[in-house]
Write a protein that holds these residues in place. Sequence first.
Motif, PDB file in Angstrom:
ATOM      1  N   MET B 242       5.199  -7.679  -0.048  1.00 30.43           N
ATOM      2  CA  MET B 242       4.177  -7.165  -0.566  1.00 30.43           C
ATOM      3  C   MET B 242       4.566  -6.170  -1.435  1.00 30.43           C
ATOM      4  SD  MET B 242       2.033  -6.971   3.045  1.00 30.43           S
ATOM      5  CE  MET B 242       0.230  -6.814   2.432  1.00 30.43           C
ATOM      6  N   TYR B 274      -0.101  -3.093   3.948  1.00 32.65           N
ATOM      7  CA  TYR B 274      -1.291  -2.968   2.954  1.00 32.65           C
ATOM      8  C   TYR B 274      -1.416  -1.265   2.807  1.00 32.65           C
ATOM      9  CZ  TYR B 274      -5.381  -3.039   0.495  1.00 32.65           C
ATOM     10  OH  TYR B 274      -6.439  -2.884  -0.786  1.00 32.65           O
ATOM     11  N   CYS B 306       0.955 -10.203  -3.076  1.00 33.57           N
ATOM     12  CA  CYS B 306       1.469 -10.855  -1.450  1.00 33.57           C
ATOM     13  C   CYS B 306       2.219 -12.234  -1.923  1.00 33.57           C
ATOM     14  CB  CYS B 306       0.311 -10.970  -0.572  1.00 33.57           C
ATOM     15  SG  CYS B 306       1.021 -11.205   1.198  1.00 33.57           S
TER      16      CYS B 306
END
Lengths: 132, 867
Positions: B242, B274, B306
């Motif tokens: 990520m 996140y 992602c």
Amino acid sequence: MEIIHLLLVDDEEDFRTTLAGRLKRRNMDVTNIGSGKEAIELVREKSFDVAVVDIKMPGMDGIETLRQIKKIAPLVEVILLTGHASVEAGIEGIKSGAYDYVIKPCNVNDLLLKVEDAYRRKLVEKGHTQEE
Amino acid sequence: MWKKLKLFKRKKLNQGASSRNNLSDLFRFKYSCFKMLLDSNAEFLKIITDIEEKLRGQQVFGMSYVKSRSAQAVFHTLRMVKNLDDLSGHRYSLLFDVLEKINVKIKEILSKRKEIPPTELILPYCQINAEMMDWVGGKNANLGEIHSRVGLPIPGGFAVTTRACESFMADNDLFDEISRKKMEIDPDNPETIKTTSEEIQRLIVSAQVPATLEEAILLAYAKLAEADSKGQSPNSSLRVSMRSSGIGEDSELSYAGQYLSKLNVPSDRLIQTYKEIVASLYTPRAIAYRLNKGIRDEDIAMSVACLQMVESAASGVMYSRNPFNLLKENIIITAVWGLGPYAVEGVITPDSYTVGKNRQTIAAEISHKTVQLVSKPDGGLMEIPVADDLQDKPCLLPEEIGILAGYALKLEEHYGCPQDIEWALDREGRLLILQSRPLRVADYGKNYPITPVLTAYPLLIEKGTTASAGVGFGPAFHVASDEDLLNFPDGAVLVARHSSPKFVMVMKKTRAIITDLGNVAGHMASLAREFAVPTVVNTNVATTSIPSGMEVTVDAYSGRVYLGRVPELDSFQITGKSPMQGTPVYRVLREVSDWIVPLHLLDPKSPNFAPPFCQSLHDISRLVHEFSYTEMFQLSDFVSDKKGVAFKLKGSIPLDLYVIDLGGGLTETSVHLKRVSPDKIASVPFKALLRGITHEDFQQNQLRPVEFKGFLSVMREQMLSPPSTVERFGDRSYAIISDKYLNFSSRVGYHYSILDSYCSQTVNMNYITFSFKGGAADDVRRNRRARAIARILQSLDFAVEITGDQVGARYQKHELPLMEEKLDMIGRLLQFTRQMDMLMTNEASVEALAKNFLMGNYNFEEKILRK
């Protein structure tokens, strides 16, 4: 330099009182208030040299407050303060006669110097109006 | 006209302290206007440079960039106009209308394009392209472009949009909360930034991601796992990387490396990670950076890339051209076993393959690879040994090399410029592209790609300075007058003695520009870069060694010029269209920039150098800047002629110096005196400055041996260009003083310097600001001198900014003895610079002059500079 009569307008009470406290220690007479509407009332009653006004306030915003102040007391120099608003607001502000536009958080010393510069501008402009 | 001054006339300046106070206030007020004006001017010029960079079309940007940059340009121009108007007693109010007209035009253009932000929280890469920068950030936009438009394979994955970030922030009222926390910051105290950063990040990480967003992320992940399972049961152990894809990343104002990226994220950590990435918008560095640049939190947003973790068997970097020799159209591929960082970090020497445009390997250097970088099962990376049988084996098979080379060619063609590409080979043997960005060929002063000397062709010019990279061929055409510009033939190569922004008239026609003199930081150079005209300046001999009509090839990569056509260079003409140039967003920037960037007011002496002739923000700022200096001196001139206000300083001072006392600056004054001796000065900063100006080494007043060429250049400049300012009083310097204050402005020949300082026992109030502009001699030397002065001031611990031939420096909040010491040094510097131009004969002299000054050699001989 004489004592500067400063009006501080911001809806964030913590910020307002902290800043007012810091400025008072610098030979300034600081009045602080939490809304544009109340600020306008104060400007009608009392004579100020410089006003520091937050742009983003509920109700009457900083730009409108600036315009009203300038209507009542054209010689008061207004510094706009913003942690939020945009460059567009800065443009609007200067067009409406603000002295300058400062992004917060700002350093108290820098703000103080700006207030002093604004005060000098007021004196100079006052000289003009007496001339004319 | 001089309303402001009438006030003083009437009040009889020489009486009483109150009028002195008025004068003091007036001067300090004027100076504060001047300072704000210069600040905004410097900001404005940075914006111009940035827009020019974007107009070259090789960087991705979105509508939000165009809007915010335009607004900033208007804001700073307005601030300049306002301060000039205040400074002059409102004699420039007309400029407000001129500016407003341009502002209206800019707004019209911007309002024509309505952006409809996507409502999606998640977007797959097949739906993303470069124009979606504003919603998915630079990294995602580039990946999407590679996948959906160039059609190359990238790792499986999806983008979490800025819309998602906004909904997360809004749902938790985070913006207001953050705003409140930011009140605690004192920009001068890093500790407060650190504390606030920790608080804000804690706040974000502990906030609740809205249910809709959480579902969307988990669903997108599930699809990824399903796709990866190839019909088997979904791979629930699938790990992803990520990465932050910030708005503004991969661009000039790059936040590269400021935000978080996490590798090897398992499914149960997706949501937490996140939030951590969003929180990284508020690392201490990022906060300080934005404060510094005046970027609002509203202008930043975070999108996340992602991507499926690629278990690379091998990976590396690929250049679509040799980065050190652009003539070689060969593709360079480097490769290591395992993950990519080891290919670039120099831990091990990677394999290196040179591949022709026909995708055939020309050369392969196989290195000895003992270790590799791999993912740890529990996240993170580790180094492991490479199996013995692989250590000396090539990482890539010939057919894999061929496929990669094909990808490189496609990317270069698509983006219209050489590319710097990251690739990976996964365990299934698929080759993937991880990233592609322009190979920087225009990093002036950095590792500049070179082209070798081609001995097969007659070399006319061996060495000039590259102002705009590229190659151009055509017949030479000499330009010495405006008329020559009018007659300029299409497709010719412009040859001139000086660089001039006027050349913009023919930049669409010309193939290249060569000048004897010129400046890579000048207006013409930036115009040349904007129009992508290959340009070489500073050749010294172009006009004498290239006759009109001669066909020449200009290699502006290495600053050489050849006689005739050079096929090797000919083939190297990258003029492909960049993906940005065809987009609506690019067209809007192009249109808006017409009202911002072009400079039409070039000559301060021209009658057209006036408000009504301003056609762009750049024109306005140029005009304001020029007038502001004139204004600063006019009042001084005026006051210096008033009896009892200004005193001429007696003694062995090599300047025509007038002193204006605002109160407490002199020990005793009398109305009847016209002169004052240095021992009567009580002003702390002025005394310190005078110590430097009258330093004994300057007292010898010896004529230094002047190199003939330099002397001629100064002479010519003086004959060609009389100073543009009002010369009613000729060269004068003014010291406006009080006991603790000094404003020292000096006008000597063509250069101005203005110094403003306050020195007291209160450390926090102390400051010195110094600005220096102009000077005799040509552009190149002016810029060299600016750089030498900047070097010196930097060594003296000043914060320094250079724009063209102007230097601005600040030194503040130090103890009194230090303040005095710095003022003494500036005094010496002022004396030192008066003759500096004469010595600025080459680039080495910049460093040499600065060094000599810092060592205290103020009377060095020319020959020292020759070393």
